[in-house]
Scaffold this motif. Structure first.
Motif, PDB file in Angstrom:
ATOM      1  N   SER A   7       0.815  -1.200   0.000  1.00  7.90           N
ATOM      2  CA  SER A   7       0.000   0.000   0.000  1.00  7.90           C
ATOM      3  C   SER A   7       0.855   1.259   0.000  1.00  7.90           C
ATOM      4  CB  SER A   7      -0.930   0.009   1.215  1.00  7.90           C
ATOM      5  OG  SER A   7      -1.895  -1.004   1.094  1.00  7.90           O
ATOM      6  N   HIS A   8       0.734   2.017  -1.070  1.00  2.00           N
ATOM      7  CA  HIS A   8       1.422   3.296  -1.229  1.00  2.00           C
ATOM      8  C   HIS A   8       2.935   3.169  -1.107  1.00  2.00           C
ATOM      9  CE1 HIS A   8      -2.436   4.944  -1.412  1.00  2.00           C
ATOM     10  NE2 HIS A   8      -2.627   5.278  -0.148  1.00  2.00           N
ATOM     11  N   SER A   9       3.455   1.970  -1.390  1.00  2.67           N
ATOM     12  CA  SER A   9       4.902   1.805  -1.273  1.00  2.67           C
ATOM     13  C   SER A   9       5.643   2.699  -2.238  1.00  2.67           C
ATOM     14  CB  SER A   9       5.282   0.345  -1.539  1.00  2.67           C
ATOM     15  OG  SER A   9       4.883  -0.057  -2.839  1.00  2.67           O
ATOM     16  N   SER A  10       5.033   2.952  -3.415  1.00  2.00           N
ATOM     17  CA  SER A  10       5.678   3.820  -4.389  1.00  2.00           C
ATOM     18  C   SER A  10       5.403   5.278  -4.100  1.00  2.00           C
ATOM     19  CB  SER A  10       5.184   3.464  -5.803  1.00  2.00           C
ATOM     20  OG  SER A  10       5.475   2.132  -6.104  1.00  2.00           O
ATOM     21  N   GLY A  11       4.423   5.551  -3.197  1.00  7.06           N
ATOM     22  CA  GLY A  11       4.073   6.928  -2.884  1.00  7.06           C
ATOM     23  C   GLY A  11       4.864   7.481  -1.716  1.00  7.06           C
ATOM     24  N   LYS A  12       5.802   6.706  -1.154  1.00  3.07           N
ATOM     25  CA  LYS A  12       6.660   7.129  -0.058  1.00  3.07           C
ATOM     26  C   LYS A  12       5.845   7.667   1.113  1.00  3.07           C
ATOM     27  CE  LYS A  12      10.452   8.174  -3.240  1.00  3.07           C
ATOM     28  NZ  LYS A  12      11.389   9.190  -3.749  1.00  3.07           N
ATOM     29  N   GLU A  13       4.723   6.980   1.404  1.00  6.69           N
ATOM     30  CA  GLU A  13       3.877   7.340   2.533  1.00  6.69           C
ATOM     31  C   GLU A  13       3.509   8.817   2.529  1.00  6.69           C
ATOM     32  OE1 GLU A  13       2.514   5.089   4.504  1.00  6.69           O
ATOM     33  OE2 GLU A  13       3.542   3.605   3.296  1.00  6.69           O
ATOM     34  N   GLU A  14       3.143   9.332   1.384  1.00  9.04           N
ATOM     35  CA  GLU A  14       2.724  10.722   1.289  1.00  9.04           C
ATOM     36  C   GLU A  14       1.400  10.922   2.010  1.00  9.04           C
ATOM     37  OE1 GLU A  14       3.858  13.086  -2.445  1.00  9.04           O
ATOM     38  OE2 GLU A  14       3.215  11.140  -3.195  1.00  9.04           O
ATOM     39  N   ARG A  15       1.190  12.136   2.516  1.00 13.88           N
ATOM     40  CA  ARG A  15      -0.051  12.474   3.180  1.00 13.88           C
ATOM     41  C   ARG A  15      -0.475  13.893   2.787  1.00 13.88           C
ATOM     42  NH1 ARG A  15      -0.116   7.819   3.769  1.00 13.88           N
ATOM     43  NH2 ARG A  15      -0.043   6.585   5.678  1.00 13.88           N
ATOM     44  N   PHE A  16      -1.792  14.110   2.766  1.00 13.30           N
ATOM     45  CA  PHE A  16      -2.320  15.460   2.625  1.00 13.30           C
ATOM     46  C   PHE A  16      -2.131  16.212   3.936  1.00 13.30           C
ATOM     47  CE2 PHE A  16      -5.340  13.747  -0.693  1.00 13.30           C
ATOM     48  CZ  PHE A  16      -4.949  14.602  -1.717  1.00 13.30           C
ATOM     49  N   SER A  17      -1.921  17.525   3.874  1.00  8.31           N
ATOM     50  CA  SER A  17      -2.112  18.351   5.059  1.00  8.31           C
ATOM     51  C   SER A  17      -3.618  18.480   5.270  1.00  8.31           C
ATOM     52  CB  SER A  17      -1.486  19.733   4.851  1.00  8.31           C
ATOM     53  OG  SER A  17      -2.201  20.460   3.852  1.00  8.31           O
ATOM     54  N   SER A  18      -4.032  18.969   6.436  1.00 10.85           N
ATOM     55  CA  SER A  18      -5.462  19.071   6.731  1.00 10.85           C
ATOM     56  C   SER A  18      -6.178  19.961   5.718  1.00 10.85           C
ATOM     57  CB  SER A  18      -5.676  19.619   8.147  1.00 10.85           C
ATOM     58  OG  SER A  18      -5.209  18.700   9.109  1.00 10.85           O
ATOM     59  N   SER A  19      -5.610  21.142   5.451  1.00 13.54           N
ATOM     60  CA  SER A  19      -6.240  22.053   4.489  1.00 13.54           C
ATOM     61  C   SER A  19      -6.095  21.525   3.064  1.00 13.54           C
ATOM     62  CB  SER A  19      -5.618  23.447   4.599  1.00 13.54           C
ATOM     63  OG  SER A  19      -4.228  23.407   4.311  1.00 13.54           O
ATOM     64  N   GLY A  20      -4.966  20.876   2.792  1.00 12.69           N
ATOM     65  CA  GLY A  20      -4.743  20.335   1.454  1.00 12.69           C
ATOM     66  C   GLY A  20      -5.755  19.268   1.094  1.00 12.69           C
ATOM     67  N   PHE A  21      -6.116  18.438   2.072  1.00 15.39           N
ATOM     68  CA  PHE A  21      -7.129  17.409   1.840  1.00 15.39           C
ATOM     69  C   PHE A  21      -8.472  18.038   1.497  1.00 15.39           C
ATOM     70  CE2 PHE A  21     -10.625  15.381   4.348  1.00 15.39           C
ATOM     71  CZ  PHE A  21     -10.980  14.439   3.390  1.00 15.39           C
ATOM     72  N   ILE A  22      -8.865  19.075   2.244  1.00 12.56           N
ATOM     73  CA  ILE A  22     -10.152  19.735   1.987  1.00 12.56           C
ATOM     74  C   ILE A  22     -10.166  20.363   0.598  1.00 12.56           C
ATOM     75  CG2 ILE A  22     -11.751  21.532   2.729  1.00 12.56           C
ATOM     76  CD1 ILE A  22     -11.589  19.154   4.620  1.00 12.56           C
ATOM     77  N   PHE A  23      -9.109  21.049   0.241  1.00 11.16           N
ATOM     78  CA  PHE A  23      -9.036  21.682  -1.085  1.00 11.16           C
ATOM     79  C   PHE A  23      -9.092  20.634  -2.197  1.00 11.16           C
ATOM     80  CE2 PHE A  23      -7.123  25.523   1.002  1.00 11.16           C
ATOM     81  CZ  PHE A  23      -8.010  26.456   0.475  1.00 11.16           C
ATOM     82  N   ALA A  24      -8.324  19.548  -2.023  1.00 15.86           N
ATOM     83  CA  ALA A  24      -8.285  18.511  -3.061  1.00 15.86           C
ATOM     84  C   ALA A  24      -9.643  17.828  -3.198  1.00 15.86           C
ATOM     85  CB  ALA A  24      -7.208  17.482  -2.728  1.00 15.86           C
ATOM     86  N   ALA A  25     -10.288  17.535  -2.059  1.00 17.53           N
ATOM     87  CA  ALA A  25     -11.585  16.858  -2.113  1.00 17.53           C
ATOM     88  C   ALA A  25     -12.661  17.756  -2.710  1.00 17.53           C
ATOM     89  CB  ALA A  25     -11.989  16.402  -0.716  1.00 17.53           C
TER      90      ALA A  25
END
Length: 448
Positions: A7-25
């Motif tokens: 799971s997400h091994s190629s994504g280097k455990e990337e995460r959204f910031s709290s505001s970034g998640f809201i904007f992206a969604a």
């Protein structure tokens, strides 16, 4: 379990910031459907009464399913398929989750075509060429009958490919943090322009003063379907985005913010479209041609029309691009999880595949109308299969899984005991039944 390990091994455990998640969604939820489809179906089904019905459907079905998708994604920390496998321990659920991987791939193939139209029309409007010939229907048909739409389709796919290639925080999050506020500014500018047009008050009245006598069983199912699809549900995007959300992020608050952003966008879009159409005597229920044929006629008749027309189509293009980015991320995350591909490799393989699949769809709209099956052109066939079959099935799978099989759903959703009971009741007994009705209606099995 191997799927979990990848799971997400190629994504280097990337995460959204709290505001970034809201904007992206919000960027995923707010798409062409809000500005293109929502106004004309609202016009067709009674204006304000339909809008209120849409709001009710958004609350009782859209938000509960949205929260379920986000909970599945964050709990599974994988793709729209592998998250189901991790949370259930069964490959059967992973196979069912594949519906939500295939659907966005197909949708992106034809959605990029329409997104390309918006970029083409923005350039035509700013340059003034759009208004050099007032036969806007002939202009649109002429554009569609050539091969230029394929070029613009390719431009859109390359643009979103570069964004997704940059990853979650450096690509998708940054892209949406710039474009979503920009889109809101454009919305406000165009709304002010629309509300100051002569006769705009009639359009505002149509949109905001409900006439409940115009509501029918069909309009209820249409509102329900649009509320469901306007939040990007059933297509794996919210499961995928949820997999990149930090544990400290409140999914309940995020769900309300996303739903609120989608509703606000629809409201302002209505305050742009309806005052403009009523001011220039355009039928707001005209259909898909409202945006590319009827509204250019309105812009051509208003002062600084080329400028405002250009802003309008830029607005459409932003909405289309932010949604296309989320569609692309779904199969990209899947291929990284399933095959261990790099993000860059996954992006361009998916982009090329979507372009190849989309070319016949683009040609079937004008240059090669013979590209059809059973009398239905390729574009409409792909749209019907993805939107009316795969998406309702994907949504139904989410409601059943979260409602009956996902044991950790309470902890992941993070709701208080009272709200959790309400939410679980909606997932188990209300949403599945209504989604089935949407499927039966949209697929033509039941008619009114």
């Amino acid at each position: 379990m191997q799927v979990n390990k990848l799971s997400h091994s190629s994504g280097k455990e990337e995460r959204f910031s709290s505001s970034g998640f809201i904007f992206a969604a919000i960027g995923s939820a707010v798409g062409l459907g809000n500005m293109w489809k929502f106004p004309y179906i609202t016009g067709q089904y009674g204006g304000a009464a339909f809008f209120l019905l849409f709001v009710v459907c958004l609350v009782i079905v859209g938000l509960p399913v949205l929260l379920a998708e986000l909970a599945i994604g964050r709990g599974g920390r994988g793709s729209a398929s592998s998250s189901f496998v991790k949370l259930s321990g069964s490959k059967v659920w992973g196979g069912l989750g594949m519906i939500s991987v295939i659907a966005p791939f197909i949708i992106m193939s034809f959605y990029a075509i329409v997104a390309g139209w918006t970029l083409h029309y923005a350039m035509l409007s700013f340059s003034g060429k759009l208004f050099s010939n007032t036969d806007f229907s002939a202009q649109f048909n002429g554009f569609m009958s050539g091969y230029t739409p394929i070029v613009w389709q390719g431009v859109v796919l390359i643009l979103v490919g570069f964004v997704v290639m940059k990853g979650i925080s450096g690509g998708i999050e940054k892209f949406n943090k710039i474009l979503i506020p920009g889109m809101f500014i454009l919305l406000v500018i165009l709304m002010v322009r629309a509300l100051t047009l002569p006769g705009a008050s009639a359009g505002v009245s149509f949109f905001l003063n409900p006439d409940f006598s115009k509501l029918t069983p069909e309009s209820t199912l249409v509102a329900l379907g649009h509320a469901f699809f306007s939040l990007s549900l059933g297509m794996g995007t919210m499961i995928t985005y949820g997999s990149y959300v930090e544990k400290r992020q409140s999914l309940g608050a995020g769900t309300l913010a996303i739903g609120g952003g989608d509703l606000l966008y629809a409201l302002i879009a209505g305050l742009i479209i309806f005052p403009t159409t009523f001011s220039f005597g355009i039928d707001p229920g005209e259909g898909p041609g409202l945006v590319f044929v009827a509204l250019p006629a309105a812009f051509s008749a208003m002062p600084f029309g080329a400028f405002f027309g250009g802003l309008f189509f830029i607005l459409l293009a932003i909405a289309a691009l932010t949604s296309t980015v989320s569609l692309l991320e779904v199969p990209v995350t899947y291929t990284m999880d399933r095959f261990g591909w790099s993000r860059t490799g996954s992006v361009w393989i998916i982009v090329i595949g979507c372009f190849i699949l989309g070319v016949p769809a683009a040609l079937s709209l004008g240059a090669a109308p013979g590209l059809a099956f059973g009398g239905t052109i390729m574009f409409d066939l792909m749209d019907f299969f993805a939107s009316n079959v795969l998406l309702p099935l994907g949504g139904l799978i989410v409601t059943i899984f979260a409602g009956y099989f996902y044991k950790g759903v309470a902890e992941e959703a993070g709701l208080t005991a009272g709200w959790f009971r309400v939410w679980l009741f909606m997932l188990r007994f209300v949403a599945p039944i209504l989604v089935v009705f949407v499927f039966l209606h949209s697929s033509g099995i039941i008619k009114f």
